[in-house]
Design an enzyme around this catalytic site. Structure first.
Site, PDB file in Angstrom:
ATOM      1  N   ASP A   1     -13.446   6.548  -3.814  1.00 49.40           N
ATOM      2  CA  ASP A   1     -12.820   6.065  -5.064  1.00 49.40           C
ATOM      3  C   ASP A   1     -13.408   6.771  -6.283  1.00 49.40           C
ATOM      4  OD1 ASP A   1     -11.028   4.253  -3.922  1.00 49.40           O
ATOM      5  OD2 ASP A   1     -12.532   2.671  -3.849  1.00 49.40           O
TER       6      ASP A   1
ATOM      7  N   LYS B   1     -13.517  -4.196   1.546  1.00 47.69           N
ATOM      8  CA  LYS B   1     -14.320  -3.002   1.266  1.00 47.69           C
ATOM      9  C   LYS B   1     -15.834  -3.214   1.420  1.00 47.69           C
ATOM     10  CE  LYS B   1     -11.250  -0.406  -1.786  1.00 47.69           C
ATOM     11  NZ  LYS B   1     -11.192   0.346  -3.049  1.00 47.69           N
TER      12      LYS B   1
ATOM     13  N   GLY C   1     -15.570  -1.736 -18.819  1.00 47.55           N
ATOM     14  CA  GLY C   1     -15.485  -2.588 -17.635  1.00 47.55           C
ATOM     15  C   GLY C   1     -16.730  -2.422 -16.775  1.00 47.55           C
TER      16      GLY C   1
ATOM     17  N   ILE D   1      -7.542   3.710 -15.450  1.00 43.45           N
ATOM     18  CA  ILE D   1      -7.317   3.726 -13.994  1.00 43.45           C
ATOM     19  C   ILE D   1      -6.108   2.878 -13.590  1.00 43.45           C
ATOM     20  CG2 ILE D   1      -9.764   4.202 -13.568  1.00 43.45           C
ATOM     21  CD1 ILE D   1      -9.853   1.350 -12.256  1.00 43.45           C
TER      22      ILE D   1
ATOM     23  N   GLY E   1     -15.815  -3.810  -9.789  1.00 43.08           N
ATOM     24  CA  GLY E   1     -15.931  -2.957  -8.608  1.00 43.08           C
ATOM     25  C   GLY E   1     -15.513  -1.514  -8.861  1.00 43.08           C
TER      26      GLY E   1
ATOM     27  N   GLY F   1      -3.941   6.023 -13.815  1.00 44.55           N
ATOM     28  CA  GLY F   1      -4.689   5.906 -12.565  1.00 44.55           C
ATOM     29  C   GLY F   1      -4.031   6.542 -11.352  1.00 44.55           C
TER      30      GLY F   1
ATOM     31  N   ALA G   1     -21.695  -9.096 -20.828  1.00 43.51           N
ATOM     32  CA  ALA G   1     -22.770  -8.108 -20.955  1.00 43.51           C
ATOM     33  C   ALA G   1     -23.679  -8.098 -19.719  1.00 43.51           C
ATOM     34  CB  ALA G   1     -23.592  -8.404 -22.206  1.00 43.51           C
TER      35      ALA G   1
ATOM     36  N   SER H   1       0.819  -1.212   0.000  1.00 40.47           N
ATOM     37  CA  SER H   1       0.000   0.000   0.000  1.00 40.47           C
ATOM     38  C   SER H   1       0.858   1.269   0.000  1.00 40.47           C
ATOM     39  CB  SER H   1      -0.920   0.019   1.220  1.00 40.47           C
ATOM     40  OG  SER H   1      -1.596   1.260   1.284  1.00 40.47           O
TER      41      SER H   1
HETATM   42  P1  ATR Z   1     -11.996  -4.263 -10.023  1.00 41.68           P
HETATM   43  O1  ATR Z   1     -12.523  -4.306  -8.616  1.00 41.68           O
HETATM   44  O2  ATR Z   1     -10.548  -3.895 -10.112  1.00 41.68           O
HETATM   45  O3  ATR Z   1     -12.848  -3.425 -10.914  1.00 41.68           O
HETATM   46  P2  ATR Z   1     -13.213  -6.712 -10.914  1.00 41.68           P
HETATM   47  O4  ATR Z   1     -14.416  -6.369 -10.107  1.00 41.68           O
HETATM   48  O5  ATR Z   1     -12.679  -8.089 -10.854  1.00 41.68           O
HETATM   49  O6  ATR Z   1     -12.001  -5.775 -10.536  1.00 41.68           O
HETATM   50  O7  ATR Z   1     -13.528  -6.310 -12.450  1.00 41.68           O
HETATM   51  C1  ATR Z   1     -12.625  -6.571 -13.459  1.00 41.68           C
HETATM   52  C2  ATR Z   1     -13.107  -5.977 -14.776  1.00 41.68           C
HETATM   53  O8  ATR Z   1     -12.128  -6.276 -15.762  1.00 41.68           O
HETATM   54  C3  ATR Z   1     -14.413  -6.558 -15.304  1.00 41.68           C
HETATM   55  O9  ATR Z   1     -15.063  -5.604 -16.111  1.00 41.68           O
HETATM   56  C4  ATR Z   1     -13.904  -7.727 -16.155  1.00 41.68           C
HETATM   57  O10 ATR Z   1     -14.796  -8.150 -17.173  1.00 41.68           O
HETATM   58  P3  ATR Z   1     -15.901  -9.298 -16.878  1.00 41.68           P
HETATM   59  O11 ATR Z   1     -17.004  -8.635 -16.128  1.00 41.68           O
HETATM   60  O12 ATR Z   1     -16.309  -9.772 -18.224  1.00 41.68           O
HETATM   61  O13 ATR Z   1     -15.189 -10.354 -16.064  1.00 41.68           O
HETATM   62  C5  ATR Z   1     -12.707  -7.098 -16.788  1.00 41.68           C
HETATM   63  N1  ATR Z   1     -11.710  -8.068 -17.239  1.00 41.68           N
HETATM   64  C6  ATR Z   1     -10.764  -8.673 -16.499  1.00 41.68           C
HETATM   65  N2  ATR Z   1     -10.016  -9.500 -17.252  1.00 41.68           N
HETATM   66  C7  ATR Z   1     -10.510  -9.404 -18.517  1.00 41.68           C
HETATM   67  C8  ATR Z   1     -10.167  -9.996 -19.774  1.00 41.68           C
HETATM   68  N3  ATR Z   1      -9.146 -10.853 -19.898  1.00 41.68           N
HETATM   69  N4  ATR Z   1     -10.897  -9.650 -20.870  1.00 41.68           N
HETATM   70  C9  ATR Z   1     -11.918  -8.779 -20.768  1.00 41.68           C
HETATM   71  N5  ATR Z   1     -12.299  -8.188 -19.610  1.00 41.68           N
HETATM   72  C10 ATR Z   1     -11.602  -8.483 -18.504  1.00 41.68           C
END
Ligand code: ATR
Length: 277
Positions: A102, A66, A127, A219, A130, A242, A154, A15
Site C-alpha cells: 500500500d 490485514k 490523517g 488517496i 491505517g 487515490g 493528536a 473489489s
Molecule cells: P484508514 O484505514 O482508511 O486510514 P482509519 O484507520 O479509520 O481508516 O483512519 C481514518 C482517519 O480519518 C483518521 O486519521 C481519522 O482521524 P482520527 O484519528 O481523529 O479519528 C480521520 N477521520 C475520519 N473521520 C474524520 C472526521 N469526521 N474528522 C476528522 N478526521 C476524521
C-alpha cells in the site's frame, strides 16, 4: 494448469482487484486466474490453511483481515511488520510470506506524476489511521526527510510518530496549525475519509495558504476529484486522486507474484471504468 491467485475480505464483491489482475494476466499471456473470496473474520485461519492446502500461488488481503492475517503466515516482511498490516501474500514453496504494497504503491503512484524528488521535499501527512501509517512508514523507510502529521486526534498522530522505526523529522500539528503553515509544504498527502462519497462536500483543512507549486495527493478515488483536489487546483497547485495508489499497489503485488511489472495505467483505466468513467 492455470495458477490461482485471489483476494480475501469481508465484504469483497466491490473489489476491483479481480478485474485488474485478470486483465494483466491476459495482457501478459500469463496462464493464471484471480478470484475474490468472501471470508468472514471467524473463518480466517481456516481460509489461510485452505489456501495453502489448495496450492494457491498468492493472494491479496483486504478489510478487515490485514492485521489478523499476520500471525497466520510463515513470515512477514519487516516493513509490513512495522506497518502492522499485510495486503499481499506470496507463496514460496510451501511458505506464505506477507508484504505491504500500500505504502510503496502510494509512493510509486506519486513519483509517476510528481516532477521532483519526493523524498527530499517537505511533506504534510493529513490523517493518522491505517492508510496514513502505511504511507508514513514506507516514505520514512525509503528515506523521506521531513513529514509532519496533522490529525483530528493528536494522540493518534503522536503514537504514529513514536512507533516509527525509521529516521524522519516529524512535528505533530492540529488541522488548524497545518492550515496556517501550509506554505511550508511541497507535498500534502490526504489520507482521512473526509471528502469521500457520500460526504463529498467536506475538506479536512483549509488550503488558503497553499503554494501554487505544491502537490496534493488525495488517496480518495470516489469521487474521482475531491473538493480538496478542486480547491488545490483553484490555487494553481497540482493534485492527484487515490486511483494511482490503488493501481500501483496492485501492480506491485502482481510483480511480487510473477516477477513481471504489469502496466499500472491499464489497472488505473479499469478502476475508472468501474467507477463509472
Ligand atoms: P484508514 O484505514 O482508511 O486510514 P482509519 O484507520 O479509520 O481508516 O483512519 C481514518 C482517519 O480519518 C483518521 O486519521 C481519522 O482521524 P482520527 O484519528 O481523529 O479519528 C480521520 N477521520 C475520519 N473521520 C474524520 C472526521 N469526521 N474528522 C476528522 N478526521 C476524521
Amino acid at each position: 494448469m492455470k495458477k490461482l491467485y485471489g483476494v480475501i475480505g469481508d465484504p469483497i464483491s466491490h473489489s476491483m482487484s479481480p478485474d485488474m489482475h485478470n486483465d494483466a494476466f491476459q495482457a501478459l499471456g500469463i496462464q493464471a486466474h484471480y478470484q475474490p473470496f468472501h471470508v468472514k473474520e471467524a473463518d480466517l485461519p481456516k481460509a489461510v490453511e485452505g489456501m495453502k492446502a489448495l496450492g494457491i500461488s498468492g493472494f491479496n488481503v483486504t478489510v478487515p483481515h490485514k492485521t489478523a492475517v499476520m500471525p497466520l503466515l510463515d513470515e512477514v516482511d519487516p516493513l509490513a511488520q512495522a506497518i502492522g498490516a499485510v495486503n499481499t501474500v506470496v507463496r514460496e514453496q510451501n511458505r506464505f510470506i506477507g508484504y505491504n504494497t500500500d505504502g510503496e504503491g502510494f509512493l510509486a503512484g506519486l513519483m509517476a506524476e510528481y516532477d521532483g524528488d519526493v523524498l527530499s521535499k517537505r511533506i504534510l501527512l493529513v490523517g493518522a489511521g491505517g492508510s496514513a501509517r502505511a504511507i508514513y512508514y514506507t516514505l520514512s523507510q525509503k528515506g523521506a526527510q521531513k513529514i509532519d502529521i496533522a490529525n483530528r486526534t493528536a494522540a493518534r498522530a503522536e503514537e504514529l510518530k513514536k512507533r516509527c522505526p525509521y529516521p524522519v523529522e516529524t512535528v505533530v500539528l492540529t488541522m488548524e496549525e497545518a492550515s496556517n503553515k501550509l506554505a511550508n509544504y511541497d507535498i500534502i498527502i490526504q489520507t482521512t475519509s473526509i471528502g469521500m462519497s457520500p460526504h463529498a462536500e467536506s475538506m479536512p483543512l483549509s488550503l488558503d495558504h497553499i503554494r501554487s507549486d505544491a502537490f496534493v495527493a488525495d488517496i480518495i478515488y470516489n469521487p474521482i476529484e475531491t473538493v480538496l483536489m478542486k480547491e488545490a487546483r483553484a490555487h494553481g497547485a497540482s493534485a492527484q486522486n487515490g486511483a494511482k495508489m490503488l493501481s500501483f499497489q496492485g501492480a506491485l503485488a502482481f510483480e511480487k507474484w510473477t516477477g513481471t511489472m504489469p502496466d499500472p495505467s491499464r489497472m488505473e483505466t479499469i478502476i475508472y471504468n468501474k467507477l463509472g468513467g
